[in-house]
Design an enzyme around this catalytic site. Structure first.
Site, PDB file in Angstrom:
ATOM      1  N   HIS A   1       0.842  -1.206   0.000  1.00 51.22           N
ATOM      2  CA  HIS A   1       0.000   0.000   0.000  1.00 51.22           C
ATOM      3  C   HIS A   1       0.876   1.254   0.000  1.00 51.22           C
ATOM      4  O   HIS A   1       1.847   1.322   0.750  1.00 51.22           O
ATOM      5  CB  HIS A   1      -0.898  -0.026   1.246  1.00 51.22           C
ATOM      6  CG  HIS A   1      -2.054   0.911   1.167  1.00 51.22           C
ATOM      7  ND1 HIS A   1      -1.915   2.277   1.222  1.00 51.22           N
ATOM      8  CD2 HIS A   1      -3.379   0.680   1.024  1.00 51.22           C
ATOM      9  CE1 HIS A   1      -3.107   2.833   1.133  1.00 51.22           C
ATOM     10  NE2 HIS A   1      -4.014   1.896   1.007  1.00 51.22           N
TER      11      HIS A   1
ATOM     12  N   GLY B   1       4.477  21.883  11.379  1.00 53.22           N
ATOM     13  CA  GLY B   1       5.701  21.126  11.646  1.00 53.22           C
ATOM     14  C   GLY B   1       6.852  21.516  10.734  1.00 53.22           C
ATOM     15  O   GLY B   1       6.741  22.457   9.939  1.00 53.22           O
TER      16      GLY B   1
ATOM     17  N   HIS C   1      10.061  13.619   9.320  1.00 49.78           N
ATOM     18  CA  HIS C   1      10.565  12.980  10.533  1.00 49.78           C
ATOM     19  C   HIS C   1      11.470  11.835  10.053  1.00 49.78           C
ATOM     20  O   HIS C   1      11.063  11.051   9.185  1.00 49.78           O
ATOM     21  CB  HIS C   1       9.381  12.452  11.349  1.00 49.78           C
ATOM     22  CG  HIS C   1       9.767  11.880  12.670  1.00 49.78           C
ATOM     23  ND1 HIS C   1      10.415  10.673  12.798  1.00 49.78           N
ATOM     24  CD2 HIS C   1       9.587  12.337  13.940  1.00 49.78           C
ATOM     25  CE1 HIS C   1      10.601  10.409  14.076  1.00 49.78           C
ATOM     26  NE2 HIS C   1      10.106  11.409  14.794  1.00 49.78           N
TER      27      HIS C   1
ATOM     28  N   ALA D   1       9.627   8.537  10.898  1.00 56.35           N
ATOM     29  CA  ALA D   1       8.156   8.502  10.842  1.00 56.35           C
ATOM     30  C   ALA D   1       7.599   9.245   9.636  1.00 56.35           C
ATOM     31  O   ALA D   1       6.387   9.238   9.395  1.00 56.35           O
ATOM     32  CB  ALA D   1       7.558   9.075  12.122  1.00 56.35           C
ATOM     33  N   GLY D   2       8.446   9.910   8.864  1.00 52.41           N
ATOM     34  CA  GLY D   2       8.008  10.524   7.621  1.00 52.41           C
ATOM     35  C   GLY D   2       7.045  11.682   7.784  1.00 52.41           C
ATOM     36  O   GLY D   2       7.300  12.610   8.575  1.00 52.41           O
TER      37      GLY D   2
END
Lengths: 298, 298
Positions: free
Chosen positions: A82, A163, A168, A171-172
């Site tokens: 996915h 942000g 990140h 964590a992207g």
């Protein structure tokens, strides 16, 4: 629960059951929050959680789950079928009961801002929350996936809404937004002609001139030897189920074809069907407060 | 609340607000019990409480309220326009959700037995709980009212189902039973002929050859210059709203009259309208568990 928002966060972990349990944990046993369902897929390597709650407790639980997912999931090692761009890939908020679209957008913005601040996560607002029409479609935001985000975010066009302007490291990137409840609704025709189903789908769906909140294609039900117009109703409060059903009956006539039934896949809010009953019975001055269950939930 | 029973106890006190508050008190602030409504009428000198709950907590709350009502109400001094035979005149239990008719009858029997034992109250089971067809109709049981019960209960035919064979000196007699949810449903016609509304009412109601769980009469809506078939649907799970609506349209045709709308008065269970939507859309294999609100209430 009187004011109810649904949230369907998608996390990029579909294999490690320990991690999955940790991520889900904030949605269990909390006043004002109810975990309805979660499903993981090992091939997709993805977890989809369905939870409902009052806005404030739901917000807190979602923020907790984001924090845990960021700690548990390392996107530099993530593989799956996915498309995904982050450990917490996407967080839609859906107004269900006594909550307006505006309030769902406000909730999404609060979660986005807090998650960016607490976890240093770059966040795009999408769908109804999008700051720009180019950001409404999740697929466009996610294009390039996790691996491509490091370059993509350098472009001025792809500056996150909240942000840092860099993903990140493990964590992207995350998308957060409000959308309306989606109803998967299919109408069956007494023909085996996929072409007819596709033509009707084209006539009723928004993309090609049909109803504003209807997406649709024709598909074959091979075991039954019939076809169906398979649809996603993206806002039943504005494009009612009965309207697309009646329109399909009208379109089917020109092919000498009849509608033989319909089906609803998965969950839908009570209001989608109450609205339909009220239409067909011509009920005057009906209020959802007349539904006993509405009163019980207050 | 997952399993839900509704209870609509009628108490013979519509004037003294202190007493009314005391009687209602057991239905407030209890886990598994929710007070939906109460209305008092000074002329009727009667209090009608609408409460829902899980069977066990509801049973306890109802028994408490009975005890308080018996202490507070003296039927030897009671006057009012509404027929009544006891301080706690009648207690119907109505299955709403995940409760069968049989279970509602069982609950009614438990309350009847406990109230008879704890308070020395003679109790008749009525409606679906009736021990004899002659006791189904509340009006027949109540005939003679409080003042007449002292003689009536001496007859073998009117031996109570529970409790002593003589009325409680100040609280009289109580009827307890299960019934199905009642939906007050009216269909409007584009004529001012009350005769036509009455003829159609006769055709569709049970009494004169129509649908099993439909009571109906014609009435005039003078301010709108039209008439309506005014109905009580006494079991919508067996006689669906759409069925009587369609039947009235068919009957109206013979008079060259059209149905111009309908109305639902007061509360009704969600299922009554979901059922109707499922019929008109021809939805295959629909389950009430697909309703988001059903899942939330689990």
């Amino acid at each position: 629960m009187n004011r109810i928002v649904q949230c369907v966060p998608n996390f990029s972990e579909g294999r490690d059951l320990d991690k999955i349990e940790k991520i889900i944990d904030p949605f269990r046993g909390k006043e004002g929050v109810k975990l309805l369902d979660y499903s993981r897929d090992a091939d997709h390597n993805r977890l989809v959680v369905t939870v409902v709650g009052e806005p404030e407790p739901l917000k807190k639980a979602v923020l907790q789950a984001i924090g845990i997912a960021i700690k548990e999931i390392d996107m530099t090692k993530h593989q799956g079928q996915h498309p995904r761009m982050g450990a917490v890939d996407v967080i839609p908020f859906i107004p269900i009961r006594n909550v307006t679209e505006e309030e769902a957008k406000e909730l999404a913005a609060q979660v986005a801002e807090a998650a960016a601040e607490q976890y240093g996560l770059p966040i795009f607002l999408y769908e109804k929350s999008a700051s720009d029409p180019g950001r409404e479609n999740l697929a466009k935001i996610r294009k390039g996936q996790f691996e491509g985000m490091f370059e993509k975010l350098k472009e001025e066009e792809w500056k996150p809404d909240f942000g840092p302007q860099t993903p990140h490291p493990t964590a992207g990137v995350t998308a957060v937004g409000a959308r309306m409840p989606l109803v998967a609704y299919n109408v069956n025709l007494d023909t085996n002609s996929l072409e007819i189903a596709n033509r009707i789908a084209k006539n009723v769906r928004h993309l090609s001139g049909g109803l504003r909140y209807c997406k649709g294609i024709g598909i074959e039900l091979e075991d039954r030897g019939i076809v169906q117009v398979s649809m996603n109703m993206t806002d039943f409060t504005k494009t009612a189920l009965y309207r697309v059903f009646e329109l399909i009956k009208i379109e089917a006539k020109r092919y000498g074809v009849n509608v033989v039934g319909s089906e609803v896949i998965g969950l839908l809010p009570m209001e989608a069907l109450i609205d339909t009953a009220v239409y067909y019975l011509g009920i005057e001055d009906f209020s959802m407060e007349q539904i006993l269950e509405s009163r019980i939930m207050e």
